[in-house]
Design an enzyme around this catalytic site. Sequence first.
Site, short mmCIF file in Angstrom:
data_model
loop_
_atom_site.label_atom_id
_atom_site.label_comp_id
_atom_site.label_asym_id
_atom_site.label_seq_id
_atom_site.Cartn_x
_atom_site.Cartn_y
_atom_site.Cartn_z
N ARG A 35 0.86 -1.19 0.00
CA ARG A 35 0.00 0.00 0.00
C ARG A 35 0.90 1.25 0.00
O ARG A 35 2.10 1.15 0.20
CB ARG A 35 -0.92 0.00 1.22
CG ARG A 35 -0.14 0.08 2.52
CD ARG A 35 -1.07 0.22 3.72
NE ARG A 35 -0.28 0.22 4.95
CZ ARG A 35 -0.79 0.20 6.16
NH1 ARG A 35 -2.10 0.20 6.34
NH2 ARG A 35 -0.02 0.20 7.23
N TRP A 69 3.10 -6.13 13.25
CA TRP A 69 4.26 -5.65 12.48
C TRP A 69 5.53 -5.48 13.32
O TRP A 69 6.51 -4.93 12.84
CB TRP A 69 3.91 -4.33 11.78
CG TRP A 69 3.14 -3.36 12.63
CD1 TRP A 69 1.79 -3.19 12.64
CD2 TRP A 69 3.65 -2.43 13.59
NE1 TRP A 69 1.43 -2.21 13.54
CE2 TRP A 69 2.56 -1.73 14.13
CE3 TRP A 69 4.94 -2.11 14.03
CZ2 TRP A 69 2.69 -0.73 15.11
CZ3 TRP A 69 5.08 -1.13 15.00
CH2 TRP A 69 3.96 -0.45 15.53
N GLU A 105 -2.69 -8.07 7.66
CA GLU A 105 -2.99 -7.66 9.04
C GLU A 105 -3.93 -8.63 9.76
O GLU A 105 -4.58 -8.26 10.72
CB GLU A 105 -3.52 -6.22 9.03
CG GLU A 105 -2.43 -5.27 8.58
CD GLU A 105 -2.82 -3.81 8.57
OE1 GLU A 105 -3.93 -3.51 8.12
OE2 GLU A 105 -2.00 -2.98 9.00
N LYS A 106 -3.98 -9.88 9.27
CA LYS A 106 -4.95 -10.82 9.87
C LYS A 106 -4.60 -11.17 11.31
O LYS A 106 -5.47 -11.60 12.06
CB LYS A 106 -5.12 -12.06 9.00
CG LYS A 106 -3.88 -12.87 8.75
CD LYS A 106 -4.22 -14.05 7.82
CE LYS A 106 -2.98 -14.82 7.42
NZ LYS A 106 -2.03 -14.02 6.60
N HIS A 137 -3.45 -8.91 13.43
CA HIS A 137 -3.54 -7.65 14.19
C HIS A 137 -4.86 -7.68 14.95
O HIS A 137 -5.91 -7.97 14.36
CB HIS A 137 -3.50 -6.48 13.22
CG HIS A 137 -3.28 -5.15 13.85
ND1 HIS A 137 -4.17 -4.57 14.72
CD2 HIS A 137 -2.25 -4.26 13.73
CE1 HIS A 137 -3.72 -3.39 15.10
NE2 HIS A 137 -2.55 -3.18 14.53
N ASN A 190 -4.29 8.40 4.43
CA ASN A 190 -4.11 7.68 5.70
C ASN A 190 -2.64 7.72 6.07
O ASN A 190 -1.78 7.40 5.25
CB ASN A 190 -4.54 6.22 5.57
CG ASN A 190 -4.57 5.52 6.91
OD1 ASN A 190 -5.33 5.91 7.80
ND2 ASN A 190 -3.72 4.52 7.09
N GLU A 191 -2.36 8.14 7.30
CA GLU A 191 -0.98 8.18 7.79
C GLU A 191 -0.04 8.63 6.68
O GLU A 191 0.89 7.90 6.28
CB GLU A 191 -0.56 6.81 8.32
CG GLU A 191 -1.23 6.46 9.63
CD GLU A 191 -0.64 5.23 10.32
OE1 GLU A 191 0.05 4.45 9.64
OE2 GLU A 191 -0.85 5.08 11.52
N GLU A 220 -6.30 5.81 15.89
CA GLU A 220 -6.00 4.37 15.92
C GLU A 220 -5.12 4.05 17.11
O GLU A 220 -4.18 4.79 17.40
CB GLU A 220 -5.16 3.96 14.70
CG GLU A 220 -5.83 3.95 13.37
CD GLU A 220 -4.83 3.52 12.29
OE1 GLU A 220 -3.86 2.82 12.59
OE2 GLU A 220 -5.04 3.91 11.13
#
Length: 680
Positions: free
Chosen positions: A122, A326, A366-367, A369, A160-161, A318
């Site tokens: 991303r 991560w 991110e599963k 997370h 985003n960020e 967040e």
Amino acid sequence: MISTLLSRAGGADGDPAPRLVYGADYNPEQWPRAVWEEDVRLMREAGVNLVSVGIFSWARLQPAEDTWDFAWLDEVMDLLHEGGVGVDLATATASPPPWLTTAHPEILPVTATGETLWPGARQHWRPTSPVFRRYALRLVRALATRYAGHPALVAWHVNNELGCHNVYDYSDDAARAFRDWLRARYSTVDALNSAWGTAFWSQRYTDWEQILPPRLAASHPNPTQQLDFKRFSSDALKDHLRAEREVLRELTPDIPVTTNFMVMGGTRGMNYPDWADEIDFVSNDHYVHPGPQDRDELSFSANLTSGISGGRPWFLMEHSTSAVNWQPVNVAKRPGDLVRDSLLHVAHGADAVCFFQWRQSAAGAEKYHSAMVPHAGADSELFRAVAGLGATLESLAPLAGSEREPARVGILYDWESWWASEQDSHPTSLLDYRQEALDWYSALLALGIRADLVTTRADLHRHQVLIAPVLHVVPADLAKTLTRYAEQGGHLITTYFSGVVDEHDHVWLGGYPGALRDLLGIHIEEFGPLLPGDSVELDDATTGTLWTDRITVTDSGTEVLARYRTGEQSGRPAVTRRPAGGGSAAYVSTRLGVEGLTSLLPRLLEPAGVESELPAEARGSVEPVVRRGAGGRFLFLVNRTDDTVQVPGLGGDVLVGATGADGTLTLGPRAVAVLRQPVA
Ligand code: GLA
Ligand code: GLA
């Protein structure tokens, strides 16, 4: 501003009274339609009143250059609105879709070594690409046109960020934009030559076209070129933020715009104090990095976010309910961490507590997370804890909109000094600017003394004591400001490697700490950095590492508070203080660490009369934080330890926590109490 976001949406129950925001990133496109209804039902159960939607939805919203698909998002927005959940709608520009990068690979970022960052993850876009900008703004325009007036829409979430993965891009687009930026800053090539000191190593430029980003070079690239590239890279992202915001302001002038910052850990590429004025309210993302100072770091980041927001409430966009995915090892949160971490952000001014993400993903990077609804489902300890936190936040509604009450001690946090002090070819490569500031902060926490992280844009005179660790870059006007601060009664405390260079990273000549030499009443001819593992003893029983200075006192008024007892500087001053007008200016020439600073600080704070506001029993084990607003003065007491702490009566109504008959508060391990006191 934030507390009224919900009244704009009608609030979860149509009640327009200000309240705290509770929610998460919501990614319904990862789930079948049947799950959406359950999501909204569970959101209500958990007390969720706002979600961020569409952050990574570009490929779904615009499956091809001239094909748009808003039907699914229309339905999501309607469902959320019916469920009383407001939407912070993302502009969806964070992750360009494969059709776009296939047609226009020239939007992909390039590293300093010339490698392309390919799609497949991303944020693979160049902040300076005119092609990317055109496609991104077209999407923003389409979204804003479609959802202007939708009753669920309460805020815009730009990208985003920004800069999370693409802050430094060395592509040809970046080179061209860097030259434009430099032209605006210096006007002439001669002025640039002088600022960059290009007489050194035959670097003199005769034409703008010769100038490049600091791509991989044979040796140390020009330090001012590096510093300017950092400034430029932050500005390039800020420019993208502005461009999206302009479209939103044009089409939905009443909807506030934010973007999520990353004030946490080592994230340093974006000069957030300089971005804060570009948005309607400041948002931050924060993740705990497990370690000995992890919750001090959380408090520090929240506190600094408040400083960036000018003391006004801000939005925690967040954090995590438990583990992230991560870090090298992703540790689950312990009982109490979820509430303590959340309320620590609220204590430091967050009017919103949101998570990444609502429902834990079954697929994708991110599963593993954590989320508000875990893989185990809603019949889980985690979801019950999430719902409990929702209820706690509901009970804190009276503090929504309150601001941070200024502390007597300020800690100056300066992006320019952060960037410049850590560049290469310095006396030591081991200096960590953020760690230096964090150590002072931890020492103040250990003493139970409140402190505010502030930036150079703040009114420094609000604080009786100003600690400026490693304030490396001191332009002439900052030197004047600090001198005036001390002369008018402020007590400045600074450290090694401060006041050494100006805004061009040129050394102030005549002896260190150049710009602050007269104010501090000392003179240093040579730095004395220490090798890893080496240390020196001071005569006040503290120990120094990392750095020493060869100090000569030059003003008869300068007191020596501690001397070196061992090492090369043995017998010389290690800590000094010079009275200046109504205040003073102190200098600490070695790295004392949290323990050493905790022992030294009471002496440094004594002239200002600053002491802990906590009863002796609670000092060190409890962090006190104060917000103040129309609803009262809100005192947060955060248990920093894993033990139960008793705090004798401090007065006020207990909003969170429990008191015994004698008014003593009992704080369990990692627990938080909130007291409402009358405003004095
Ligand atoms: C960042 C991003 C989120 C998610 C989280 C995971 O904060 O904004 O999309 O990747 O990290 O911790
Ligand atoms: C080499 C180079 C010099 C200088 C020194 C620094 O010897 O020839 O120009 O860079 O290193 O130590």
